[in-house]
Design an enzyme around this catalytic site. Structure first.
Site: not given
Ligand code: NAD
Length: 305
Positions: A141, A263
């Site tokens: 991204y 994460r």
């Protein structure tokens, strides 16, 4: 001015549309509704359900011939970009290229591009991060958004352009079901009486900028000198634990957070310098976090009933 907004049914794009209409402009929206909502599109905007990658987009340009294009449409999920990098590149690189070629062919004078701060800079060397910080995207991204910026600079030989690199945008209409958008996720979870999960120790920081302020930056970018890139941010670091506490008070949530392992790919601390946006656009964020969060919680409450 006639302005075509891609992604104008999305969270940020729909606020940009509202701000352009409020400033007296004519607005056209192109959105494929993959994550956007038709009801978010202001009734005074002309809506085309169309994909930015499609050859049919040409007929929209042929009919409308916009003066300015504001490009908000994107594949916005970092995790989708990791699992489906080709899809991410198709939308964010090829879709952007399609749009740029049409801008040039149909004589649009300017393209305003919604880019990203966090995903392009990667792990920051120093805070707050300025625009001259090395670009080290750590996800497909981040790579595809940076590629969009670079194509824009290339096409900028025949087209005026402005790049706005957003920090963590929050506010009404943000999707609470994605993996990003911590304000929307916490708010929705707390209002439904469930316990939000904090990934990591909660001491990680983010730079939260209110969507109304982001929309104002897009209005200012219409008339600003061409060919510049600026962060659209507050420069203020807020920890996720602090955010949790403020939202718990506003939502009347009495529980404590559940903590889970951090994460992978999430930066620990981030804040973006907003000084260039001030010089270039005369823009600074005006909505303090407490006020923006109160407006956001209010919006989520009214949607629940
Ligand atoms: P969003 O998902 O709410 O909006 C994106 C919109 O684009 C949606 O309405 C979606 O339906 C539309 N879209 C997606 N693919 C399309 C396609 N192929 N053709 C036509 N329309 C398509 O996301 P958002 O948070 O409002 O993001 C808007 C822009 O801001 C994006 O470019 C994103 O990369 C950028 N950005 C957002 C943030 C943030 O904190 N939300 C931060 C940095 C950058």
């Amino acid at each position: 001015m006639k302005i075509l907004v891609t992604g104008g049914a999305g969270f940020i794009g729909s606020h940009v549309v509202d701000a352009y209409l409020a400033a007296g402009h004519e607005v056209i929206v192109v959105d494929n509704l993959s994550s956007g909502r038709r009801e978010f599109v202001h009734p005074k905007a002309r809506f085309y359900q169309e994909d930015i990658r499609a050859s049919d987009l040409r007929s929209v340009f042929e009919r409308e011939r916009p003066d300015v294009v504001n490009h908000q449409a994107a594949q916005t999920s970092v995790s989708v970009s990791v699992s489906h990098p080709r899809l991410d590149a198709e939308v964010n690189v090829l879709g952007t290229l399609n749009l740029l070629a049409l801008c040039v062919e149909f004589g649009a004078t300017r393209l305003i591009f919604a880019s990203t701060g966090g995903a392009i800079y990667g792990e920051p060397e120093r805070l707050p991060v300025g625009e001259s910080h090395p670009e080290r995207p750590i996800s497909p991204y981040g790579i595809s958004k940076l590629a969009g910026e670079i194509y824009l600079r290339y096409f900028g030989r025949g087209l005026e352009w402005a790049v706005l690199r957003y920090a963590n945008v929050y506010g009404p209409r943000q999707d609470p079901h994605g993996e990003a958008g911590v304000v929307a996720i916490f708010t929705q979870t707390m209002l439904s009486g469930r316990t939000p999960t904090i990934f990591g120790d909660g001491k990680q920081t983010r730079d939260f900028v209110y969507v109304g302020d982001v929309a104002s930056a897009n209005v200012r970018a219409l008339g600003a000198p061409s060919g510049r890139i600026a962060n659209i941010a507050t420069g203020v670091e807020t920890t996720v634990n602090d955010l949790f506490g403020q939202l718990a008070d506003l939502c009347g949530f009495r529980g404590t957070a559940t903590y889970a392992p951090p994460r992978p790919g999430d930066v620990y601390r981030i804040a973006l310098s907003a000084s260039r946006a001030k010089e270039w656009l005369g823009w600074t964020a005006t909505i303090p976090l407490a006020q923006g969060l109160a407006r956001t919680v209010e919006w989520f409450r009214t949607r629940e009933t």
